[in-house]
Design an enzyme around this catalytic site. Structure first.
Site, short mmCIF file in Angstrom:
data_model
loop_
_atom_site.label_atom_id
_atom_site.label_comp_id
_atom_site.label_asym_id
_atom_site.label_seq_id
_atom_site.Cartn_x
_atom_site.Cartn_y
_atom_site.Cartn_z
N HIS A 461 5.75 11.90 -2.80
CA HIS A 461 7.10 11.36 -2.97
C HIS A 461 7.92 12.27 -3.90
CE1 HIS A 461 10.04 7.94 -3.43
NE2 HIS A 461 10.28 8.60 -4.55
N GLU A 462 7.38 12.55 -5.07
CA GLU A 462 8.13 13.35 -6.04
C GLU A 462 8.32 14.78 -5.55
OE1 GLU A 462 9.71 11.77 -8.14
OE2 GLU A 462 8.57 9.90 -8.07
N HIS A 465 11.36 14.89 -3.43
CA HIS A 465 12.58 15.05 -4.23
C HIS A 465 12.72 16.51 -4.66
CE1 HIS A 465 13.90 10.95 -4.58
NE2 HIS A 465 12.80 10.53 -5.18
N HIS A 468 14.01 18.77 -1.99
CA HIS A 468 15.43 18.49 -1.79
C HIS A 468 16.25 19.27 -2.84
CE1 HIS A 468 18.67 15.09 -1.21
NE2 HIS A 468 19.00 16.19 -0.60
#
Ligand SMILES: [Zn+2]
Length: 674
Positions: A461-462, A465, A468
């Site tokens: 998940h991190e 980010h 991105h």
């Protein structure tokens, strides 16, 4: 330059930065920026993109880069001096920020830039200025004097009411406890929770166990406690906090709720919106009130049958009539019976180094990049590492620090934060840098940290980010990476990455048994996958209930008739819920997310982002999850664009159509039942 925080030419000099540098550096920088800004506003020639916006982008990039290590170090270091330095610097930053967002001359200057935008301006340039003007509008700066005064009065009053709402919830929660010395009252509660409760009992001079009403206790009791009367007692206390049913008039939030809703409505009308829901949507990807309402209603409709099936199954193993305080308990029981996989067993398959290798190789496979460690970079702790992401020609796209293991004084949880934001202004280029922070168990005696599968999902998940933030190609910092991305779309890249941690092809590469070296067996994976979705329809329906309540309350507010809080809640429950709630349940009175936090008319965003992530991953399921062409389209249309384009348009460019609910329903197994 003697203050290392002011040296923003390269990476932060973590070996030289000290807490006492923070306040002087920020004071100096902000003072210099105030002067530069005044000079720009006084110069009538500084009214186009190049002469006004570019210098402002430079300034905010510089300030952000100086601030980043201050805010980062206070959260990862156990150092009271850093905390003090942070607390002393934060007001400087917020004050300056408020000053900018209320500067009418600055707002007019941006308007002048917009009005004279040349025909060959790029979409990113237009988008940047459009977003600035939107934020000025939302801050009330463009209003006439009298309205402006009223607007800022409302904002102040709202801040006070929100704090009071929170304080009431806190006080009501803190005032409650349950003490018992009877074993059967606490049957089934996990040992770790009981241990804490017995320490708390000793501290309060009591015998047995002493439970506060904090969330970990509440959750443990509702999920694991076999004593029905204990569950009911906790449920009653929890669901009546800070309400007219809670027995403490002084903490009743009823009036706060009425006032908050009425002031929000008034503020939204002042700046030209129909309702606070419309106001909230101004900064989001979802377009209209009707679109969000339809989205939630449709999702509810599709979940209801599956949720009914789940609740019937739960009811079939319950010992009596199924009440609101029984659902989580029997659901957990069923889950244990059907799919239990122990975390300890999983840990043996996920040594951190193997997970990391597998995750980096996934990014390499998808995006044609390479991830390499650079050992020559100074950091704040000896477990911190630094990596570069390079393109296929070897050029650095971005870099990141990892600080992944729990230690004393480090803030809990997991997050990605910006260190340097990408910029390319006036020929001066900076590649982005980020911090990836988790709290995994520190390495054992064998020198390795062993992760659970939940940890693996968190890491993915991190890292989503991070990609991105790092893969952006936008030149202007205020809309590069995660900046300027609509609020309900920011979790798309992260939740999207989570999906890969639920694919066997990926986990096979990320696992290696610590003794045998074998990858995760498929049977274990299948159990894990089944447990992922167990009870999903029920929990989804509950989230939809919250979201629909929040959204309707804000969209339908009418000053003539007041807030109608409980009526709205009842209506939503009648339409959506499959669980019967007791009449005393007062969910709104402790719903801090929407009344004290930032989720007002925005709670739907959780589901919205999940739908997007599932639908985006659906494209990979269709073409093969490692399909390079799909991945490069995802990178180009979603990961690279920051806030430089209309997000829905960009999404359609990636997917060929607008998002639909199907992928989420299919992936969660709800589609089948419906
Ligand atoms: Zn996230």
């Amino acid at each position: 330059m003697s203050n290392p925080l002011l040296d923003t030419s390269d990476l932060p000099r973590f070996d030289a930065i000290e807490p006492q540098h923070a306040v002087p550096a920020l004071e100096e920088l902000i003072a210099a920026h105030r002067q530069k800004l005044a000079a720009l506003l006084d110069d009538p020639n500084a009214r186009d993109f190049q002469t006004l916006v570019v210098p402002l982008e430079e300034m905010s990039h510089e300030l952000g880069r100086a601030w980043s290590p201050v805010s980062h170090l206070q959260s990862v270091l156990d150092d009271p001096e850093w905390r003090d330095a942070y607390n002393a610097s934060l007001p400087l930053m917020t004050e300056y920020d408020t000053e900018l967002s209320h500067d009418k001359r600055l707002c007019d200057a941006y308007q002048a830039v917009m009005d004279s935008m040349p025909a060959d301006a790029t979409p990113a340039m237009r988008m940047l200025v459009k977003q600035e003007l939107r934020d000025f509008r939302l801050s009330g700066v463009a209003l006439a004097e009298e309205e402006k005064a009223r607007y800022s009065e409302i904002m102040q009053e709202l801040a006070t009411l929100r704090a009071s709402f929170d304080q009431n919830v806190q006080d009501a929660t803190d005032s409650w406890h349950f003490q018992t010395s009877t074993r059967s009252d606490v049957e089934g509660i996990p040992e770790s929770v009981l241990k804490r409760a017995s320490t708390d009992a000793a501290e309060n001079g009591a015998n047995g166990w002493w439970f506060n009403l904090d969330y970990p206790n509440y959750h443990a009791v509702m999920t694991h406690c076999g004593a029905r009367h204990t569950r009911e007692m906790f449920y009653t206390a929890w669901s009546t906090r800070a309400s007219d049913q809670g027995g403490h008039e002084e903490w009743d939030n009823s009036e706060n709720i009425e006032k908050i809703l009425s002031l929000r409505h008034e503020a939204a009308r002042l700046v030209g919106f129909n309702s606070f829901a419309d106001y909230s949507l101004a900064t989001k990807m979802a377009g209209t009130v009707a679109e969000v309402t339809e989205f939630l209603t449709e999702l509810a409709g599709k979940c209801r049958k599956a949720a009914q099936k789940e609740i019937d199954e739960v009811r079939s193993i319950a010992d009596g009539p199924l009440e609101a305080w029984d659902v989580a308990y029997y659901l957990e029981k069923l889950k244990q019976q059907k799919f239990a996989v122990s975390d300890e067993e999983l840990r043996r398959y996920f040594p951190f180094a193997v997970v990391k290798r597998g995750m980096f190789s996934l990014a390499e496979k998808l995006y044609g990049v390479s991830v390499q460690e650079d050992q020559g970079v100074s950091a704040w702790h000896d477990t911190v590492h630094y990596y570069d992401i390079r393109d296929s020609q070897g050029a650095i796209l971005g870099s990141f620090y990892t600080d992944l293991f729990a230690r004393n004084g480090k803030r809990g949880g997991a997050w990605m934060d910006e260190c340097v934001v990408r910029k390319n202004l006036d020929g001066e280029k900076k590649t982005p840098v980020g911090y990836l922070v988790c709290n995994f168990p520190p390495p054992d005696a064998d020198g390795e940290s062993h992760l659970t599968h939940t940890d693996v999902v968190t890491l993915f998940h991190e890292f989503g980010h991070m990609l991105h933030h790092l893969l952006t190609q936008v030149d202007y910092p205020s809309i590069a990476g995660i900046n300027g991305v609509p609020w309900d779309a920011v979790e798309l890249p992260s939740q999207f990455m989570e999906n890969f941690a639920w694919r066997y092809e990926v986990l096979e590469e990320c696992s290696e048994h610590c003794e045998t070296g074998a990858p995760l067996p498929r049977e274990i994976f299948e159990k894990l996958d089944a447990s992922r979705h167990f009870g999903e329809a029920l929990s989804m329906l509950r989230q939809i209930e919250f979201a629909l309540f929040d959204f309707r309350l804000h969209a339908g507010f009418d000053p003539a008739s007041g807030a109608k809080v409980l009526e709205t809640l009842q209506q939503v429950r009648d339409e959506v819920a499959v669980i019967k709630y007791p009449a005393y349940n007062r969910l709104p009175h402790s719903f801090s997310h929407i009344f004290a936090g930032g989720y007002a008319a925005g709670y739907y965003s959780y589901k919205w982002a999940e739908v997007l992530a599932a639908d985006a991953f659906g494209a990979f399921e269709e073409s093969g999850i490692f399909d390079v062409e799909t991945a490069s389209r995802f990178r180009r249309e979603i990961l690279e664009i920051g806030g430089s384009r209309d997000f829905m348009e960009a999404y359609v460019a990636f997917r060929g159509r607008k998002p639909t609910l199907d992928a989420l329903l299919r992936q969660s197994g709800i589609g089948k039942a419906a």
